[in-house]
Every structure is written in C-alpha cells, then in structure tokens.
Design an enzyme around this catalytic site. Structure first.
Site, PDB file in Angstrom:
ATOM      1  N   ARG A  54       9.108  82.286  30.990  1.00  0.00           N
ATOM      2  CA  ARG A  54       8.415  81.042  30.647  1.00  0.00           C
ATOM      3  C   ARG A  54       7.402  81.257  29.520  1.00  0.00           C
ATOM      4  NH1 ARG A  54       5.558  77.988  35.177  1.00  0.00           N
ATOM      5  NH2 ARG A  54       4.646  80.041  35.499  1.00  0.00           N
ATOM      6  N   ARG A  76      -2.093  72.234  48.186  1.00  0.00           N
ATOM      7  CA  ARG A  76      -1.567  73.579  48.321  1.00  0.00           C
ATOM      8  C   ARG A  76      -2.019  74.242  49.615  1.00  0.00           C
ATOM      9  NH1 ARG A  76      -0.459  74.908  42.801  1.00  0.00           N
ATOM     10  NH2 ARG A  76       0.454  76.971  42.645  1.00  0.00           N
ATOM     11  N   ARG A 127       1.346  82.804  30.371  1.00  0.00           N
ATOM     12  CA  ARG A 127       0.221  82.701  31.307  1.00  0.00           C
ATOM     13  C   ARG A 127      -0.145  84.082  31.862  1.00  0.00           C
ATOM     14  NH1 ARG A 127       1.993  77.803  35.192  1.00  0.00           N
ATOM     15  NH2 ARG A 127       1.127  79.259  36.708  1.00  0.00           N
ATOM     16  N   LYS A 184       8.331  72.450  38.923  1.00  0.00           N
ATOM     17  CA  LYS A 184       7.437  71.295  39.141  1.00  0.00           C
ATOM     18  C   LYS A 184       6.971  70.726  37.799  1.00  0.00           C
ATOM     19  CE  LYS A 184       4.502  73.772  41.602  1.00  0.00           C
ATOM     20  NZ  LYS A 184       5.200  75.089  41.590  1.00  0.00           N
ATOM     21  N   ARG A 243       1.749  85.502  43.903  1.00  0.00           N
ATOM     22  CA  ARG A 243       1.681  84.033  44.055  1.00  0.00           C
ATOM     23  C   ARG A 243       2.692  83.548  45.093  1.00  0.00           C
ATOM     24  NH1 ARG A 243       2.595  83.027  38.034  1.00  0.00           N
ATOM     25  NH2 ARG A 243       3.153  80.900  38.583  1.00  0.00           N
TER      26      ARG A 243
HETATM   27  P1  AP5 Z   1       8.064  75.301  35.570  1.00  0.00           P
HETATM   28  O1  AP5 Z   1       8.509  73.894  35.442  1.00  0.00           O
HETATM   29  O2  AP5 Z   1       6.954  75.766  34.710  1.00  0.00           O
HETATM   30  O3  AP5 Z   1       7.790  75.663  37.120  1.00  0.00           O
HETATM   31  P2  AP5 Z   1       6.557  75.312  38.061  1.00  0.00           P
HETATM   32  O4  AP5 Z   1       7.128  74.939  39.391  1.00  0.00           O
HETATM   33  O5  AP5 Z   1       5.656  74.331  37.413  1.00  0.00           O
HETATM   34  O6  AP5 Z   1       5.908  76.761  38.204  1.00  0.00           O
HETATM   35  P3  AP5 Z   1       4.400  77.217  38.096  1.00  0.00           P
HETATM   36  O7  AP5 Z   1       4.434  78.687  37.877  1.00  0.00           O
HETATM   37  O8  AP5 Z   1       3.622  76.382  37.150  1.00  0.00           O
HETATM   38  O9  AP5 Z   1       3.909  76.938  39.559  1.00  0.00           O
HETATM   39  P4  AP5 Z   1       2.688  77.517  40.249  1.00  0.00           P
HETATM   40  O10 AP5 Z   1       2.608  76.652  41.432  1.00  0.00           O
HETATM   41  O11 AP5 Z   1       2.770  78.966  40.502  1.00  0.00           O
HETATM   42  O12 AP5 Z   1       1.516  77.383  39.149  1.00  0.00           O
HETATM   43  P5  AP5 Z   1       0.368  76.292  38.914  1.00  0.00           P
HETATM   44  O13 AP5 Z   1       0.146  76.166  37.473  1.00  0.00           O
HETATM   45  O14 AP5 Z   1       0.628  75.095  39.710  1.00  0.00           O
HETATM   46  O15 AP5 Z   1       9.361  76.211  35.321  1.00  0.00           O
HETATM   47  C1  AP5 Z   1       9.290  77.620  35.329  1.00  0.00           C
HETATM   48  C2  AP5 Z   1      10.271  78.210  34.296  1.00  0.00           C
HETATM   49  O16 AP5 Z   1      11.597  77.921  34.695  1.00  0.00           O
HETATM   50  C3  AP5 Z   1      10.124  77.629  32.875  1.00  0.00           C
HETATM   51  O17 AP5 Z   1      10.397  78.644  31.938  1.00  0.00           O
HETATM   52  C4  AP5 Z   1      11.203  76.541  32.831  1.00  0.00           C
HETATM   53  O18 AP5 Z   1      11.652  76.326  31.513  1.00  0.00           O
HETATM   54  C5  AP5 Z   1      12.265  77.133  33.722  1.00  0.00           C
HETATM   55  N1  AP5 Z   1      13.024  76.111  34.474  1.00  0.00           N
HETATM   56  C6  AP5 Z   1      12.526  74.991  35.063  1.00  0.00           C
HETATM   57  N2  AP5 Z   1      13.501  74.302  35.682  1.00  0.00           N
HETATM   58  C7  AP5 Z   1      14.646  75.028  35.486  1.00  0.00           C
HETATM   59  C8  AP5 Z   1      16.011  74.826  35.895  1.00  0.00           C
HETATM   60  N3  AP5 Z   1      16.372  73.754  36.641  1.00  0.00           N
HETATM   61  N4  AP5 Z   1      16.919  75.756  35.516  1.00  0.00           N
HETATM   62  C9  AP5 Z   1      16.543  76.852  34.778  1.00  0.00           C
HETATM   63  N5  AP5 Z   1      15.283  77.078  34.352  1.00  0.00           N
HETATM   64  C10 AP5 Z   1      14.342  76.174  34.709  1.00  0.00           C
HETATM   65  O19 AP5 Z   1      -0.900  77.048  39.549  1.00  0.00           O
HETATM   66  C11 AP5 Z   1      -1.405  78.211  38.942  1.00  0.00           C
HETATM   67  C12 AP5 Z   1      -2.569  78.750  39.723  1.00  0.00           C
HETATM   68  O20 AP5 Z   1      -3.649  77.783  39.731  1.00  0.00           O
HETATM   69  C13 AP5 Z   1      -2.314  79.021  41.211  1.00  0.00           C
HETATM   70  O21 AP5 Z   1      -1.742  80.290  41.416  1.00  0.00           O
HETATM   71  C14 AP5 Z   1      -3.733  78.919  41.774  1.00  0.00           C
HETATM   72  O22 AP5 Z   1      -4.444  80.084  41.448  1.00  0.00           O
HETATM   73  C15 AP5 Z   1      -4.332  77.788  40.981  1.00  0.00           C
HETATM   74  N6  AP5 Z   1      -4.130  76.473  41.633  1.00  0.00           N
HETATM   75  C16 AP5 Z   1      -3.315  75.465  41.198  1.00  0.00           C
HETATM   76  N7  AP5 Z   1      -3.364  74.423  42.037  1.00  0.00           N
HETATM   77  C17 AP5 Z   1      -4.216  74.772  43.032  1.00  0.00           C
HETATM   78  C18 AP5 Z   1      -4.661  74.123  44.215  1.00  0.00           C
HETATM   79  N8  AP5 Z   1      -4.209  72.896  44.541  1.00  0.00           N
HETATM   80  N9  AP5 Z   1      -5.535  74.771  45.004  1.00  0.00           N
HETATM   81  C19 AP5 Z   1      -5.986  76.009  44.690  1.00  0.00           C
HETATM   82  N10 AP5 Z   1      -5.607  76.696  43.588  1.00  0.00           N
HETATM   83  C20 AP5 Z   1      -4.717  76.078  42.761  1.00  0.00           C
HETATM   84 MG    MG Z   2       3.652  74.380  36.702  1.00  0.00          MG
END
Ligand code: AP5
Ligand code: MG
Length: 212
Positions: A126, A87, A156, A14, A167
């Site tokens: 990552r 979410r 992270r 994402k 997660r």
């Molecule tokens: P990356 O692009 O970073 O993936 P991502 O989908 O953004 O993964 P996240 O871990 O950020 O998602 P998440 O939903 O768990 O965390 P968030 O920060 O939103 O890519 C991942 C890796 O893969 C990287 O190394 C990249 O280089 C590699 N990659 C990417 N594309 C690739 C490809 N095509 N091929 C190969 N490699 C690739 O949320 C974190 C926390 O915040 C949550 O757990 C929760 O506690 C809280 N939170 C966030 N939003 C909310 C909400 N709306 N409500 C309540 N709590 C929330």
């Molecule tokens: Mg992310």
C-alpha cells in the site's frame, strides 16, 4: 440519512470502499486513522503523543478518540461512513449514545472479511497520497508519484510487516468483540473482501439497497 459502520481487519479494504461509497451515496467518510494521521501531520503536541501510539500499531485511548470523533460528527449534516470506528466495545456503546443524542441512526454495520494470509501482502504494497489521500496498491518496483494528482506517495509507518502483524493481534483482541456487539442488532452484514475492489463494492451496494 444513511450512516454506515465499516468494519474489517487491517488491509481489509475499508478505505478503498469508503472512497467509492462516499461518491456513490454522497456520504462523509470519517476514517479515524486519517483523523489521527492529520493530527500528527499538524505537528501539534497531541500529534506527537498520538504518533508514539499508532506508529507502533496500538490503539489510542478511547476517551481521546471519542472526543476527536464527536467534534467531527456533530459538525456533519450528511450521512456518515465510519471507517475504523468503533474499534472497542466501549467505543461502540458511546457511538450508540452519541447517535441517539444527535437523532441519528446507524443504518448498517458492514464487515469486510479478508483471510489473514492476505493481510501482510496487501499492507506491504500500500501507498497513500499525501496530497489527495488516494489509496494505491503498488507492484514490486514501488512508486513515488500519485497517478491521480501527481502528489507524493508515502508508506505509513505502521505498515511494516511486524507492525501490521501486531495490528492484527490488536484487532483480534480489542475489535473482534465489536462484531459480537453488533451481530444481533439486525443491522450486521458480512461481505467477502477477497474479490476485486469493484466486486466488493457491488456486494456492499446490494446490501445497502436493502436497508436504505
Ligand atoms: P485499504 O483500503 O487501505 O484497507 P483498510 O481496511 O483501510 O486498511 P487500514 O490498514 O487502513 O486499516 P487499519 O484499520 O489497520 O488502519 P486505520 O488507518 O484505520 O487497502 C489496503 C491495501 O489493499 C491497499 O493497497 C489497497 O489498494 C489494497 N486493496 C484494497 N481492496 C483490495 C481488493 N479488493 N483487492 C486487492 N487489493 C485491495 O488505523 C490506523 C491506526 O490508527 C490504528 O492501528 C490505531 O493505532 C489508530 N486508530 C484508528 N482508529 C482508532 C480507533 N477508533 N480507536 C483507537 N485507535 C484508532
Ligand atoms: Mg484505512
């Protein structure tokens, strides 16, 4: 004005795709994860409470997330990429109501699909730049310096294999129902996330060209 909801499990890509979409379509990227991590970095009391929750891989309460998001959305006058929001179904309902009130519309809900056995590997490799926010994939030798701006790379706290697994469980329980919420809206599309980042981006662009 294009407003996109980008969905997908942890590690689906994402953040990686949002960075590309932001540049290509002149949108504002709002990652609720980044919003929460910025609050933690500010050292505020609220940030300390948030860290307790998200470093363990749990979701922050809907009411808190919604009030933080609403401030940013109302101050934004360009199209938005929602990364990691909604979410929960409750968040999706509030987003609909908020968009109506602000006379905006969700243009598309894009689900990036990734097989579960890819998730832990991606998340363990990552690193993110503390300075410019660049998301990187590092090899076994790791990496500490951002190749884009020479800033410091960090891992992270919620990216350990055990927390990433948790997660994923939270995603199944609380976030997959959001897919059902949008599935019959006529705006919902799925993309194969298990391809190179450029190919995933191409597929998303193809979809967006149709709905723009
Ligand atoms: P990356 O692009 O970073 O993936 P991502 O989908 O953004 O993964 P996240 O871990 O950020 O998602 P998440 O939903 O768990 O965390 P968030 O920060 O939103 O890519 C991942 C890796 O893969 C990287 O190394 C990249 O280089 C590699 N990659 C990417 N594309 C690739 C490809 N095509 N091929 C190969 N490699 C690739 O949320 C974190 C926390 O915040 C949550 O757990 C929760 O506690 C809280 N939170 C966030 N939003 C909310 C909400 N709306 N409500 C309540 N709590 C929330
Ligand atoms: Mg992310």
């Amino acid at each position: 004005m294009m407003n996109i909801v980008l969905m997908g499990c942890p590690g689906a890509g994402k953040g990686t795709q949002s960075a590309k979409l932001q540049d290509a379509f002149h949108l504002k990227h709002i990652s609720t994860g980044d919003v929460l991590r910025a609050e933690i970095a500010s050292g505020s009391d609220l940030g300390k409470q948030i860290a307790q929750i998200i470093n363990r891989g749990n979701l922050v309460p809907d009411a808190l997330m919604i009030s933080m998001l609403e401030k940013i959305v109302s101050a934004t006058d360009v199209g938005i990429i929602f990364d990691g929001f909604p979410r929960t179904v409750a968040q999706a309902q509030v987003l609909d109501e908020m968009m109506r009130r602000l006379q905006r519309q969700i243009t598309a809900v894009v689900m990036i699909n990734l097989p579960e056995d890819e998730v832990i590997g991606r998340i363990s490799s990552r690193r993110q730049c503390r300075n410019c926010g660049e998301i990187l994939h590092v090899g076994p030798e790791g990496g500490t310096v951002c190749p884009v701006c020479a800033g410091e790379l960090y891992t992270r706290p919620d990216d350990t294999p055990a927390r990433a697994k948790h997660r994923l469980d939270v995603y199944h329980k609380d976030t997959l129902p959001v897919k059902k919420y949008y599935q019959n809206s006529g705006k919902y599309v799925e993309i194969n996330g298990n391809q190179t980042p450029d190919q995933v981006f191409k597929d998303i662009c193809t979809v967006l060209e149709k709905v723009k």
